[in-house]
Write a protein that holds these residues in place. Structure first.
Motif, PDB file in Angstrom:
ATOM      1  N   ARG A 188       0.828  -1.214   0.000  1.00 34.55           N
ATOM      2  CA  ARG A 188       0.000   0.000   0.000  1.00 34.55           C
ATOM      3  C   ARG A 188       0.856   1.256   0.000  1.00 34.55           C
ATOM      4  O   ARG A 188       0.523   2.245  -0.644  1.00 34.55           O
ATOM      5  CB  ARG A 188      -0.922   0.016   1.220  1.00 34.55           C
ATOM      6  N   THR A 211       3.548   5.770  -5.716  1.00 39.21           N
ATOM      7  CA  THR A 211       3.365   5.810  -7.169  1.00 39.21           C
ATOM      8  C   THR A 211       2.267   6.798  -7.546  1.00 39.21           C
ATOM      9  O   THR A 211       2.419   7.579  -8.480  1.00 39.21           O
ATOM     10  CB  THR A 211       3.016   4.404  -7.700  1.00 39.21           C
ATOM     11  N   ARG A 212       1.158   6.767  -6.824  1.00 45.26           N
ATOM     12  CA  ARG A 212       0.071   7.704  -7.079  1.00 45.26           C
ATOM     13  C   ARG A 212       0.520   9.147  -6.950  1.00 45.26           C
ATOM     14  O   ARG A 212       0.201   9.990  -7.778  1.00 45.26           O
ATOM     15  CB  ARG A 212      -1.040   7.470  -6.058  1.00 45.26           C
ATOM     16  N   ALA A 269       2.178   1.725  -3.466  1.00 48.24           N
ATOM     17  CA  ALA A 269       1.093   2.187  -4.344  1.00 48.24           C
ATOM     18  C   ALA A 269       0.805   3.663  -4.106  1.00 48.24           C
ATOM     19  O   ALA A 269       0.577   4.422  -5.057  1.00 48.24           O
ATOM     20  CB  ALA A 269      -0.162   1.352  -4.099  1.00 48.24           C
TER      21      ALA A 269
END
Length: 140
Positions: free
Chosen positions: A34, A40-41, A37
């Motif tokens: 998480r 990356t976002r 992720a």
């Protein structure tokens, strides 16, 4: 340092778990996935994912991840993270509500009882008749 002090923002918003979009009960593997992720976002388009009206930076994400590595900081973050309410025990709760609704519909006394909320203040005694306490008096 007081972790609950309101300096410039609400301490219950923006905890490490909020910033990382992570459940406090997650295991390490899920947490790592998480966190990556989220990084990356934020790298791709941070403005599309504001949190509590604030656009996040990679430094904030990294700082939040580091806070979860320390046991004392993680505990502080867990204590300030609001968790969603557990789901209702569906069928049992709904059965009780259904019984109450059916009783209210079938019982004549409840079916005709309507409350006029404009009348309620008139039913209270005047405020001047309430006993007032002095500063030194205590309620017994």
């Amino acid at each position: 340092m007081n972790p609950w002090a309101w300096n410039d923002r609400n301490p219950y918003y923006g905890t490490a778990f909020h910033l990382l979009d992570l459940d406090p009960g997650s295991d390490r593997a899920t947490a790592r996935a998480r966190i990556e992720a989220r990084r990356t976002r934020i790298r791709r388009s941070a403005e599309r994912f504001p949190l509590f009206g604030q656009i996040l930076s990679l430094a904030q994400i990294n700082s939040a991840a580091q806070r979860l590595d320390s046991a004392s900081a993680r505990l502080s973050e867990e204590l300030r993270t609001h968790r969603p309410e557990p789901p209702m025990d569906g069928p049992n709760e709904l059965a009780i509500l259904r019984e109450l609704a059916e009783f209210a519909l079938t019982e004549p006394a409840y079916r005709t009882a309507l409350v006029d909320y404009q009348v309620l203040p008139k039913l209270l005694p005047p405020i001047a008749t309430f006993p007032m306490l002095d500063e030194d008096e205590e309620l017994s």
